[in-house]
Design a protein around this motif. Sequence first.
Motif, mmCIF file in Angstrom:
data_model
loop_
_atom_site.group_PDB
_atom_site.id
_atom_site.type_symbol
_atom_site.label_atom_id
_atom_site.label_comp_id
_atom_site.label_asym_id
_atom_site.label_seq_id
_atom_site.Cartn_x
_atom_site.Cartn_y
_atom_site.Cartn_z
ATOM 1 N N LEU A 1 32.852 3.535 -27.225
ATOM 2 C CA LEU A 1 34.024 3.115 -28.096
ATOM 3 C C LEU A 1 34.634 4.403 -28.569
ATOM 4 O O LEU A 1 35.652 4.447 -28.905
ATOM 5 N N GLY A 2 34.052 5.568 -28.185
ATOM 6 C CA GLY A 2 34.395 6.914 -28.682
ATOM 7 C C GLY A 2 34.324 6.973 -30.080
ATOM 8 O O GLY A 2 35.296 7.836 -30.927
ATOM 9 N N ARG A 3 33.466 6.516 -30.943
ATOM 10 C CA ARG A 3 33.496 6.289 -32.389
ATOM 11 C C ARG A 3 32.251 7.157 -33.031
ATOM 12 O O ARG A 3 31.735 7.036 -33.919
ATOM 13 N N TRP A 4 31.589 8.254 -31.925
ATOM 14 C CA TRP A 4 30.599 8.779 -32.800
ATOM 15 C C TRP A 4 30.827 9.835 -33.768
ATOM 16 O O TRP A 4 29.815 10.263 -34.696
ATOM 17 N N GLU A 5 32.060 9.954 -34.138
ATOM 18 C CA GLU A 5 32.453 10.675 -35.489
ATOM 19 C C GLU A 5 32.360 10.105 -36.547
ATOM 20 O O GLU A 5 32.226 10.553 -37.716
ATOM 21 N N LEU A 6 31.971 8.747 -36.449
ATOM 22 C CA LEU A 6 31.769 7.874 -37.693
ATOM 23 C C LEU A 6 30.281 8.154 -38.136
ATOM 24 O O LEU A 6 29.922 7.567 -39.236
ATOM 25 N N VAL A 7 29.443 8.674 -37.279
ATOM 26 C CA VAL A 7 28.001 8.721 -37.623
ATOM 27 C C VAL A 7 27.921 9.976 -38.492
ATOM 28 O O VAL A 7 28.265 11.194 -38.025
ATOM 29 N N PRO A 8 27.381 9.928 -39.931
ATOM 30 C CA PRO A 8 27.443 11.276 -40.672
ATOM 31 C C PRO A 8 26.519 12.267 -40.102
ATOM 32 O O PRO A 8 25.346 11.737 -39.660
ATOM 33 N N TRP A 9 26.604 13.462 -39.966
ATOM 34 C CA TRP A 9 26.177 14.483 -39.700
ATOM 35 C C TRP A 9 25.922 14.707 -38.073
ATOM 36 O O TRP A 9 26.123 15.754 -37.614
ATOM 37 N N LEU A 10 25.350 13.343 -37.605
ATOM 38 C CA LEU A 10 25.170 13.617 -36.189
ATOM 39 C C LEU A 10 26.254 13.504 -35.293
ATOM 40 O O LEU A 10 26.425 14.059 -34.070
ATOM 41 N N GLY A 11 27.648 12.845 -35.681
ATOM 42 C CA GLY A 11 28.722 12.922 -34.905
ATOM 43 C C GLY A 11 29.183 14.015 -34.731
ATOM 44 O O GLY A 11 29.895 14.379 -33.469
ATOM 45 N N SER A 12 29.089 14.958 -35.477
ATOM 46 C CA SER A 12 29.779 16.527 -35.070
ATOM 47 C C SER A 12 28.674 17.139 -34.172
ATOM 48 O O SER A 12 29.348 18.156 -33.396
ATOM 49 N N ARG A 13 27.476 16.796 -33.863
ATOM 50 C CA ARG A 13 26.613 17.148 -33.113
ATOM 51 C C ARG A 13 26.172 16.231 -31.980
ATOM 52 O O ARG A 13 24.919 16.075 -31.543
ATOM 53 N N TRP A 14 27.187 15.321 -31.278
ATOM 54 C CA TRP A 14 26.886 14.416 -30.438
ATOM 55 C C TRP A 14 26.080 14.660 -29.224
ATOM 56 O O TRP A 14 25.249 13.867 -28.886
ATOM 57 N N LEU A 15 26.485 15.917 -28.479
ATOM 58 C CA LEU A 15 25.743 16.282 -27.346
ATOM 59 C C LEU A 15 24.304 16.537 -27.780
ATOM 60 O O LEU A 15 23.562 16.127 -27.120
ATOM 61 N N LEU A 16 24.123 17.290 -28.992
ATOM 62 C CA LEU A 16 22.796 17.594 -29.419
ATOM 63 C C LEU A 16 22.091 16.481 -29.481
ATOM 64 O O LEU A 16 20.759 16.223 -29.209
ATOM 65 N N THR A 17 22.655 15.512 -30.198
ATOM 66 C CA THR A 17 22.115 14.204 -30.798
ATOM 67 C C THR A 17 21.527 13.580 -29.333
ATOM 68 O O THR A 17 20.302 12.924 -29.279
ATOM 69 N N ASN A 18 22.290 13.471 -28.375
ATOM 70 C CA ASN A 18 22.052 12.793 -26.987
ATOM 71 C C ASN A 18 20.781 13.402 -26.375
ATOM 72 O O ASN A 18 20.093 12.843 -25.847
ATOM 73 N N LEU A 19 20.968 14.909 -26.384
ATOM 74 C CA LEU A 19 19.994 15.648 -25.843
ATOM 75 C C LEU A 19 18.489 15.477 -26.366
ATOM 76 O O LEU A 19 17.609 15.229 -25.591
ATOM 77 N N VAL A 20 18.682 15.449 -27.592
ATOM 78 C CA VAL A 20 17.247 15.168 -28.385
ATOM 79 C C VAL A 20 16.653 13.695 -28.227
ATOM 80 O O VAL A 20 15.505 13.496 -27.868
#
Length: 170
Positions: free
Chosen positions: A77-96
Amino acid sequence: PPTVPPPPGPPARGSLSLHRAYLRSPLGLLRLGQLALGAAFWVTVAAQKYEGAAHFALFAAVLVWLLTLALFGLSLLGRWELVPWLGSRWLLTNLVHDLALGVGLYAAATGIMGHKAKQRSFCNLPGYSQHCLYSAYLSASICGGITACLYLFSGLYCLSRRCQDQRDII
């Protein structure tokens, strides 16, 4: 008497639409495979009478599957920016998520189910009349191993994007 215009309302959010580029990306396709094989793993285990360490394997598989479903839904949905703190680091979140949780927990669950299949290998003999969990445990182990490999591939994909100084998942 002159009327006062109403105060401006909150900014309108865009309507929900599918992020089609994500669906066609390697990460989107890997996520679909992870969700399908992960569901096959935990449904295979949950449909049988399981005991002991299989409880942990089932817990690990369902936990990772639910987190993957959340990542997939937010990315689709392209809404990862809605996740606090993790949304701005979405690639790193997916990696971890992929390397630590996906590979780690699915490798452990695969090992558990493989060990349980080995313990039940005696009931795979012709003429054995009791209910045999060997096939279910072996099937779950194979699905878990393939799923762990898919998480490894998606983790390496995210890592390669991160090493190229890209900040987006596609």
